[in-house]
Design an enzyme around this catalytic site. Sequence first.
Site, PDB file in Angstrom:
ATOM      1  N   ASP A  68       0.432  -1.019  -0.048  1.00 36.29           N
ATOM      2  CA  ASP A  68       0.159   0.110   0.094  1.00 36.29           C
ATOM      3  C   ASP A  68       0.796   1.592   0.142  1.00 36.29           C
ATOM      4  O   ASP A  68      -0.086   2.357  -0.437  1.00 36.29           O
ATOM      5  CB  ASP A  68      -0.449   0.408   1.182  1.00 36.29           C
ATOM      6  CG  ASP A  68      -2.570  -0.087   1.014  1.00 36.29           C
ATOM      7  OD1 ASP A  68      -2.568  -0.980  -0.339  1.00 36.29           O
ATOM      8  OD2 ASP A  68      -3.608  -0.029   1.581  1.00 36.29           O
TER       9      ASP A  68
ATOM     10  N   CYS B 169     -15.773 -10.786 -16.407  1.00 38.59           N
ATOM     11  CA  CYS B 169     -16.497 -10.487 -15.406  1.00 38.59           C
ATOM     12  C   CYS B 169     -17.863 -10.692 -17.381  1.00 38.59           C
ATOM     13  O   CYS B 169     -18.702 -10.698 -16.069  1.00 38.59           O
ATOM     14  CB  CYS B 169     -16.305  -8.773 -15.687  1.00 38.59           C
ATOM     15  SG  CYS B 169     -15.421  -8.711 -14.581  1.00 38.59           S
TER      16      CYS B 169
ATOM     17  N   CYS C  70     -21.291  -9.918 -16.355  1.00 41.45           N
ATOM     18  CA  CYS C  70     -22.606  -9.184 -15.660  1.00 41.45           C
ATOM     19  C   CYS C  70     -22.328  -7.446 -14.864  1.00 41.45           C
ATOM     20  O   CYS C  70     -21.484  -7.050 -15.657  1.00 41.45           O
ATOM     21  CB  CYS C  70     -21.047 -10.207 -14.354  1.00 41.45           C
ATOM     22  SG  CYS C  70     -22.386  -9.600 -12.204  1.00 41.45           S
TER      23      CYS C  70
ATOM     24  N   CYS D  43     -23.375  -0.645  -6.391  1.00 37.51           N
ATOM     25  CA  CYS D  43     -23.222   0.335  -5.287  1.00 37.51           C
ATOM     26  C   CYS D  43     -23.874   1.264  -4.984  1.00 37.51           C
ATOM     27  O   CYS D  43     -24.829   2.074  -5.201  1.00 37.51           O
ATOM     28  CB  CYS D  43     -21.560   0.840  -5.977  1.00 37.51           C
ATOM     29  SG  CYS D  43     -21.491   2.123  -5.417  1.00 37.51           S
TER      30      CYS D  43
ATOM     31  N   CYS E 215     -16.555  -0.509   2.851  1.00 39.89           N
ATOM     32  CA  CYS E 215     -17.125  -0.962   2.430  1.00 39.89           C
ATOM     33  C   CYS E 215     -17.087  -2.547   1.296  1.00 39.89           C
ATOM     34  O   CYS E 215     -16.378  -2.273   0.717  1.00 39.89           O
ATOM     35  CB  CYS E 215     -18.289   0.342   1.144  1.00 39.89           C
ATOM     36  SG  CYS E 215     -19.563  -0.450   0.493  1.00 39.89           S
TER      37      CYS E 215
ATOM     38  N   CYS F  94     -19.477  -3.972  -3.284  1.00 40.27           N
ATOM     39  CA  CYS F  94     -19.561  -4.751  -4.435  1.00 40.27           C
ATOM     40  C   CYS F  94     -18.613  -6.520  -4.221  1.00 40.27           C
ATOM     41  O   CYS F  94     -18.352  -6.726  -6.370  1.00 40.27           O
ATOM     42  CB  CYS F  94     -18.694  -3.332  -5.555  1.00 40.27           C
ATOM     43  SG  CYS F  94     -17.182  -2.665  -4.075  1.00 40.27           S
TER      44      CYS F  94
END
Length: 329
Positions: free
Chosen positions: A136, A190, A193, A200, A243, A246
């Site tokens: 990070d 993906c 989809c 979200c 959160c 997603c």
Amino acid sequence: MLSESNSSKVKQIAQSVGFHRCGIAPVGPFPDHERFREWIRGGYAGEMAYLSKDVDGRLDVKKRREWVRAVIVLATDYHTQHPKSTEVPHDPTKGWISRYAWGTDYHDVLEGMLKAYVNRLNEVPSLQGNHRYYVDHGPILEKVYAKYAGLGWIGKNTMLIHPKRGSYHFLAVILTDLELTADEVIPDRCGSCTRCLDACPTDAFVQPYLLDARRCISYWTIEQKGAIPDEMREAIGFHIFGCDVCQDVCPWNRKVSPTGVSMFEPRPGLFHPRLDDLATMTEETFRTKLAKSPIKRRKYAGFLLNIESVKKRRTKINWIAPEKRCIQQ
Ligand code: B12
Ligand code: SF4
Ligand code: SF4
């Protein structure tokens, strides 16, 4: 070939130190890097000013470290057996702390493993060299390197997704001067989809694969300094810190087995917590109970502001239409 046998040794050692997956990427730069430039120009980074410092260095690691010849990427799973944010029953007295923040701060866990890993590499004569690791904090696009190291694809929700392990994993990278063989890229799966984009709560996706951080709950509840603005409160719903929506609705996270790393299991009172239990915590309790927790980043005063904001909301925002949920089968 020497580079191939070194590459497999590097991966074996990674597993023995506890990393779940290890891949090798070329140094780049890659076409994805140019997207980053566009993202910064679009203002999507909001107040995260550190992201726009030395963009050229972030996009071409050789600019600052000309000795780099390969990038080792490591993934560590953090999924536990607990229900997802989209599965828990609505309860106005409770809030949600993101899964990644239930246990010990991944920066501490991964840095410990990285130190051990680099020491082990340097014990093998053919693997000795310059090995510089990041979790990070460095100017490195970790997901992009993970993609080119064959550890998954970057999904429409902008997360790195592994076909068998989904996206609940942390990444770390090591810049090295070893000559290593790069892994093959996994194609995007993906397809048609759009579950993450539809689910979200704050409509943070400008388009598939493009996130406006200024609309992301994770940004408002972790990164930005002050109180959550009134106009965001209803959409943020029951989220106190981070959160998972997603990821929780993503089909690739449907059948992921638990990590096995006990440090990522929830500390008492952090899974789907009672708001009043957190709101009445003294600063001293905050410091001791959340020592080495990612939540400390928000500081005591900021954490209380987040809880206060959740308590003031009116809507049942953790309710997600059944057709948008991804229920365990
Ligand atoms: C800044 C940051 C954030 C910001 C911005 C999020 C983001 N998507 O970038 C905020 C605060 C919102 C955030 C949130 C979270 N983060 Co974060 N974050 C970072 C950090 C420090 C930098 C990422 C970065 O450079 N973003 C800049 C943008 C440009 O990157 P990007 O969205 O991936 O953009 C790429 C693609 O979208 C594409 N693209 C861009 N525009 C377009 C347009 C089109 C048309 C197309 C096709 C493609 C495309 O190209 C870009 C470059 O490849 C990294 C660590 C690191 N050093 O890499 C962790 C990191 C990405 N975060 C991580 C995590 C776990 C989270 C959260 C899950 C935490 C939480 N539960 O609250 C959420 C997830 C939200 C989400 N959907 O992304 C993990 C991700 C692991 C994984 N499996 O992917 C990382 C890698 C940290 C780590 N070391 O493990 N994060
Ligand atoms: S983390 Fe939450 S707010 Fe952020 S993009 Fe994903 S679903 Fe939206
Ligand atoms: S929810 Fe669907 S579109 Fe979104 S990342 Fe997962 S597979 Fe891709």
